[in-house]
Design a protein around this motif. Structure first.
Motif, PDB file in Angstrom:
ATOM      1  N   VAL A 246       0.879  -1.171   0.000  1.00  0.00           N
ATOM      2  CA  VAL A 246       0.000   0.000   0.000  1.00  0.00           C
ATOM      3  C   VAL A 246       0.912   1.215   0.000  1.00  0.00           C
ATOM      4  N   MET A 247       0.838   2.004  -1.082  1.00  0.00           N
ATOM      5  CA  MET A 247       1.793   3.089  -1.297  1.00  0.00           C
ATOM      6  C   MET A 247       1.090   4.440  -1.293  1.00  0.00           C
ATOM      7  N   PRO A 248       1.819   5.503  -1.032  1.00  0.00           N
ATOM      8  CA  PRO A 248       1.253   6.835  -1.220  1.00  0.00           C
ATOM      9  C   PRO A 248       0.807   7.034  -2.671  1.00  0.00           C
ATOM     10  N   ALA A 249      -0.236   7.821  -2.853  1.00  0.00           N
ATOM     11  CA  ALA A 249      -0.707   8.119  -4.202  1.00  0.00           C
ATOM     12  C   ALA A 249       0.403   8.780  -5.012  1.00  0.00           C
ATOM     13  N   GLY A 250       0.446   8.444  -6.306  1.00  0.00           N
ATOM     14  CA  GLY A 250       1.419   9.054  -7.197  1.00  0.00           C
ATOM     15  C   GLY A 250       2.582   8.168  -7.559  1.00  0.00           C
ATOM     16  N   LEU A 251       2.690   6.991  -6.918  1.00  0.00           N
ATOM     17  CA  LEU A 251       3.815   6.094  -7.196  1.00  0.00           C
ATOM     18  C   LEU A 251       3.433   4.962  -8.150  1.00  0.00           C
ATOM     19  N   GLU A 252       2.182   4.981  -8.661  1.00  0.00           N
ATOM     20  CA  GLU A 252       1.683   3.846  -9.419  1.00  0.00           C
ATOM     21  C   GLU A 252       2.525   3.550 -10.663  1.00  0.00           C
ATOM     22  N   GLN A 253       2.848   4.569 -11.433  1.00  0.00           N
ATOM     23  CA  GLN A 253       3.534   4.331 -12.708  1.00  0.00           C
ATOM     24  C   GLN A 253       4.956   3.839 -12.505  1.00  0.00           C
ATOM     25  N   VAL A 254       5.672   4.466 -11.594  1.00  0.00           N
ATOM     26  CA  VAL A 254       7.056   4.041 -11.383  1.00  0.00           C
ATOM     27  C   VAL A 254       7.098   2.638 -10.787  1.00  0.00           C
TER      28      VAL A 254
END
Length: 385
Positions: A246-254
């Motif tokens: 579960v990651m902070p928003a905004g890291l999806e593409q990388v």
């Protein structure tokens, strides 16, 4: 022959595997050195995996995983943290270990420092070294109940410190962070602009205390906490290799790009089995938790009768016992002698860091009769085996 990379040649042996493999080669050994849940997998989980194969759904999935499973993990993490977790923040991984490698790959450059617990699970430091980063151990002392102290961590910070790695409930200790301590650790990371990677493998198993995720204090969209979850321990799915970040928003593409270069995606039967586990009956979890608690209490009663000191486990399924009066300052060697002489395998505390010298980790997850037989063979304090 051409030489391997120095950073691979210098990775130390895993002492847990060392003693366990020796135990597997010992006839009739009592193996208390490894945390392998022993309950049958619930039928509805197996059926979900079989059904995936029956309908020939064996192609690639998105790097981040199938949408229903991401949504199920998001609901699970949201319920645990009290936050509204978007499924877009969830990334399905091939078990917690691959998730840990992926998370640290996103955060660390060569020479960067990651703060890891001592005692702590050995692959925390091993993974950092494989990424050419530098693991820096923060101490967990017996006189503080093996809990981290903010001042000890702050004393280790340098301009190269990037990540604070947390593990509660703890393997090997069974220690659980309080809500107040968890909040303080997130505030420390915020003050010093650190990432937190929170290993929550044992989140489902706490005894008389709540599990508190650092996500609780990280804001609605996430700011600096990456949480590693797994179904290996919760549902006994160690071989299906299924977990999530579960990651902070905004890291999806990388994250998707890095995942593509490592494993592309997790096997689809494992993903559908995981979906069935999270959304189906939860009897397995309740029964396993009750079993681990009862095993803990029974093993503690034997240790009490022998006068062997231990840390009362508040979570996970391990018991951390102090055998320093008999180990002669080398618990690794002592555990190997104990296996040869008494046919019982326990994990040496030094597998988890220097502060573990003299301590052993006893796995509580197996058969109770076997567990108690192994604990009964431990020598009395001051009487080496």
């Amino acid at each position: 022959m051409a030489q391997l990379s120095p950073h691979v040649r210098n990775v130390p042996a895993n002492q847990i595997r060392e003693i366990t493999q020796a135990a597997w080669a010992t006839p009739d050994a009592v193996v208390l050195s490894i945390g392998e849940p022993g309950f049958p997998t619930p039928p509805h989980i197996l059926e979900a995996a079989r059904a995936t194969l029956d309908r020939d759904e064996t192609g690639y999935t998105p790097n981040a995983g199938i949408a229903p499973l991401r949504a199920a993990f998001a609901r699970h993490a949201g319920a645990a943290s009290g936050m509204d977790i978007s499924p877009e923040r969830v990334f399905i991984t091939s078990g917690a270990q691959q998730g840990l490698h992926l998370a640290l790959s996103l955060l660390l450059d060569a020479g960067d420092e990651v703060l890891v617990p001592n005692p702590g699970y050995p692959t925390f430091a091993m993974t950092a070294k494989l990424l050419h980063a530098v693991p820096v151990e923060y101490p967990l002392y017996p006189d503080n109940g093996f809990q981290p102290r903010i001042e000890d961590i702050e004393a280790l910070l340098t301009p190269r410190t990037r990540v604070l790695l947390l593990n509660s409930p703890s393997n090997p200790l069974g220690a659980v962070f309080s809500r107040e301590l968890t909040r303080s650790l997130v505030e420390l990371a915020r003050r010093h602009d650190l990432w937190i990677v929170s290993d929550e493998c044992y989140e489902a198993f706490t005894f008389d205390v709540p599990h508190v995720s650092p996500l609780t204090f990280d804001g609605d969209a996430g700011e600096r906490v990456i949480t590693s979850l797994t179904l290996s321990k919760t549902y006994g799915l160690t071989g299906l290799r299924i977990g999530a970040l579960v990651m902070p928003a905004g890291l999806e593409q990388v994250a998707s790009t890095v995942m593509e270069s490592i494993v592309s995606c997790v096997a689809s039967p494992s993903q559908y089995a995981a979906l069935a586990a999270l959304t189906g009956p939860q009897d397995y979890v309740a029964n396993a938790s009750a079993h681990y608690r009862a095993n803990r209490d029974a093993a503690c009663a034997v240790l009490d009768g022998k006068g062997i000191p231990y840390l009362t486990a508040r979570g996970a399924f391990y018991l951390w016992a102090d055998m320093s009066s008999v180990t002669g300052g080398n618990v690794r060697a002592w555990t190997n002698r104990f296996l040869k002489e008494e046919s019982v395998a326990v994990a040496p505390g030094t597998a988890f860091g220097s502060i573990g010298e003299g301590w052993i980790r006893i796995a509580l997850c197996g058969d109770r009769a076997e567990l108690l037989e192994g604990v009964r063979r431990l020598p009395l304090p001051g009487h080496p085996a």
